[in-house]
Design a protein around this motif. Structure first.
Motif, mmCIF file in Angstrom:
data_model
loop_
_atom_site.group_PDB
_atom_site.id
_atom_site.type_symbol
_atom_site.label_atom_id
_atom_site.label_comp_id
_atom_site.label_asym_id
_atom_site.label_seq_id
_atom_site.Cartn_x
_atom_site.Cartn_y
_atom_site.Cartn_z
ATOM 1 N N VAL A 26 -24.072 23.251 41.978
ATOM 2 C CA VAL A 26 -23.661 24.468 41.281
ATOM 3 C C VAL A 26 -24.807 25.001 40.434
ATOM 4 O O VAL A 26 -25.320 24.292 39.560
ATOM 5 C CB VAL A 26 -22.444 24.162 40.366
ATOM 6 C CG1 VAL A 26 -22.002 25.398 39.613
ATOM 7 C CG2 VAL A 26 -21.306 23.587 41.180
ATOM 8 N N PRO A 27 -25.213 26.268 40.672
ATOM 9 C CA PRO A 27 -26.241 26.857 39.813
ATOM 10 C C PRO A 27 -25.708 27.059 38.387
ATOM 11 O O PRO A 27 -24.523 27.313 38.182
ATOM 12 C CB PRO A 27 -26.547 28.207 40.456
ATOM 13 C CG PRO A 27 -25.982 28.127 41.832
ATOM 14 C CD PRO A 27 -24.860 27.138 41.779
ATOM 15 N N VAL A 28 -26.581 26.926 37.416
ATOM 16 C CA VAL A 28 -26.238 27.127 36.017
ATOM 17 C C VAL A 28 -26.139 28.626 35.743
ATOM 18 O O VAL A 28 -26.992 29.405 36.171
ATOM 19 C CB VAL A 28 -27.318 26.510 35.102
ATOM 20 C CG1 VAL A 28 -27.113 26.898 33.651
ATOM 21 C CG2 VAL A 28 -27.338 24.997 35.264
ATOM 22 N N THR A 29 -25.096 29.036 35.042
ATOM 23 C CA THR A 29 -25.001 30.401 34.544
ATOM 24 C C THR A 29 -25.608 30.381 33.149
ATOM 25 O O THR A 29 -25.150 29.644 32.272
ATOM 26 C CB THR A 29 -23.533 30.873 34.482
ATOM 27 O OG1 THR A 29 -22.997 30.823 35.807
ATOM 28 C CG2 THR A 29 -23.437 32.292 33.954
ATOM 29 N N PHE A 30 -26.676 31.157 32.949
ATOM 30 C CA PHE A 30 -27.397 31.121 31.692
ATOM 31 C C PHE A 30 -26.528 31.582 30.525
ATOM 32 O O PHE A 30 -25.777 32.535 30.636
ATOM 33 C CB PHE A 30 -28.641 32.012 31.756
ATOM 34 C CG PHE A 30 -29.723 31.502 32.667
ATOM 35 C CD1 PHE A 30 -29.647 30.264 33.283
ATOM 36 C CD2 PHE A 30 -30.845 32.275 32.914
ATOM 37 C CE1 PHE A 30 -30.650 29.812 34.117
ATOM 38 C CE2 PHE A 30 -31.851 31.832 33.750
ATOM 39 C CZ PHE A 30 -31.759 30.601 34.353
ATOM 40 N N ASP A 31 -26.678 30.864 29.398
ATOM 41 C CA ASP A 31 -26.087 31.294 28.138
ATOM 42 C C ASP A 31 -27.149 31.105 27.055
ATOM 43 O O ASP A 31 -28.294 30.778 27.361
ATOM 44 C CB ASP A 31 -24.782 30.539 27.835
ATOM 45 C CG ASP A 31 -24.976 29.032 27.702
ATOM 46 O OD1 ASP A 31 -26.108 28.581 27.413
ATOM 47 O OD2 ASP A 31 -24.000 28.296 27.873
ATOM 48 N N ASN A 32 -26.782 31.267 25.798
ATOM 49 C CA ASN A 32 -27.767 31.199 24.709
ATOM 50 C C ASN A 32 -28.403 29.822 24.540
ATOM 51 O O ASN A 32 -29.458 29.702 23.926
ATOM 52 C CB ASN A 32 -27.125 31.642 23.392
ATOM 53 C CG ASN A 32 -26.820 33.122 23.384
ATOM 54 O OD1 ASN A 32 -27.422 33.903 24.124
ATOM 55 N ND2 ASN A 32 -25.859 33.519 22.563
ATOM 56 N N ALA A 33 -27.789 28.768 25.066
ATOM 57 C CA ALA A 33 -28.332 27.416 24.936
ATOM 58 C C ALA A 33 -29.213 27.016 26.118
ATOM 59 O O ALA A 33 -29.963 26.043 26.028
ATOM 60 C CB ALA A 33 -27.199 26.411 24.777
ATOM 61 N N THR A 34 -29.137 27.754 27.229
ATOM 62 C CA THR A 34 -29.839 27.339 28.450
ATOM 63 C C THR A 34 -31.351 27.307 28.258
ATOM 64 O O THR A 34 -31.993 26.280 28.503
ATOM 65 C CB THR A 34 -29.493 28.283 29.622
ATOM 66 O OG1 THR A 34 -28.085 28.328 29.791
ATOM 67 C CG2 THR A 34 -30.142 27.797 30.908
ATOM 68 N N ILE A 35 -31.936 28.414 27.852
ATOM 69 C CA ILE A 35 -33.397 28.506 27.784
ATOM 70 C C ILE A 35 -33.972 27.584 26.709
ATOM 71 O O ILE A 35 -34.939 26.854 26.991
ATOM 72 C CB ILE A 35 -33.844 29.970 27.603
ATOM 73 C CG1 ILE A 35 -33.312 30.826 28.773
ATOM 74 C CG2 ILE A 35 -35.356 30.078 27.488
ATOM 75 C CD1 ILE A 35 -33.630 30.299 30.163
ATOM 76 N N PRO A 36 -33.412 27.532 25.481
ATOM 77 C CA PRO A 36 -33.942 26.561 24.512
ATOM 78 C C PRO A 36 -33.892 25.126 25.034
ATOM 79 O O PRO A 36 -34.757 24.311 24.701
ATOM 80 C CB PRO A 36 -33.032 26.742 23.287
ATOM 81 C CG PRO A 36 -32.569 28.162 23.375
ATOM 82 C CD PRO A 36 -32.404 28.419 24.860
#
Length: 196
Positions: A26-36
């Motif tokens: 399952v691909p990750v759906t980006f949220d505010n915690a993904t990139i950090p």
């Protein structure tokens, strides 16, 4: 006749059912915690690809580490790579990763190529990327440490299987081929990494 009808009716159900290991792909759906959560140091462990330019690179990479840091705006990450390509150590700090929130993808841009990838849900200390190059699949595994558990390696292999890769098509790196850090001198034949 009845047996062949039952076979024909059952075939679509059998084809629709994917193996349990593929259900986790399952691909990750980006949220505010993904990139950090992606920032910091990573060690490249293994990869497989059917995209010819990536395949050439996979065969050449003997070891690689990379660091992700915030870019000049929220949709960009800076990439610094230290890698051994065949017998040469190279340091690259010219790469950028563009973050596309609308489709939860990462696009790595450097002077030589552009590569798009989707982050696959997994442990927070693993970075499994499904590379998107037309219809030619690719998958890579990086981790916070140079060694991954047997369970994490099996998870990666299950993802590879879902994409149709065999074990012979996977290229692993080796910690014994690690490059010295910049300004770290050794008596070995690899020498200091060259800055690109």
């Amino acid at each position: 006749m009845l047996a062949s009808l039952a076979l024909l009716l059952g075939l679509p159900l059998a084809l629709a059912a994917e193996p349990p290991s593929c259900a986790r792909f399952v691909p990750v759906t980006f949220d505010n915690a993904t990139i950090p959560g992606l920032l910091g140091q990573w060690t490249y462990i293994a990869g497989a690809s059917r995209y010819p330019p990536h395949l050439v690179e996979l065969k050449a990479v003997k070891h690689a580490t990379f660091s992700l840091s915030p870019g000049s705006h929220e949709d960009e990450l800076n990439v610094t790579e230290i890698m051994r390509l065949n017998e040469t150590c190279v340091v690259k700090n010219t790469g950028k990763i563009q973050v596309f929130w609308h489709n939860s993808s990462l696009v790595h841009v450097d002077d030589q190529s552009v590569s798009e990838a989707k982050l696959i849900q997994s442990d927070k200390d693993l970075l499994i990327l499904k590379h998107v190059n037309g219809n030619l699949p690719g998958l890579s595994l990086s981790a916070r440490t140079p060694n991954v558990s047997k369970e994490h390696l099996e998870e990666f292999k299950a993802h590879l299987h879902c994409l149709g890769f065999t074990e012979e098509e996977v290229f692993f790196t080796s910690e014994k081929d690690a490059c010295p850090l910049p300004r770290e001198k050794t008596g070995k034949g690899g020498g200091e990494p060259q800055l690109e």
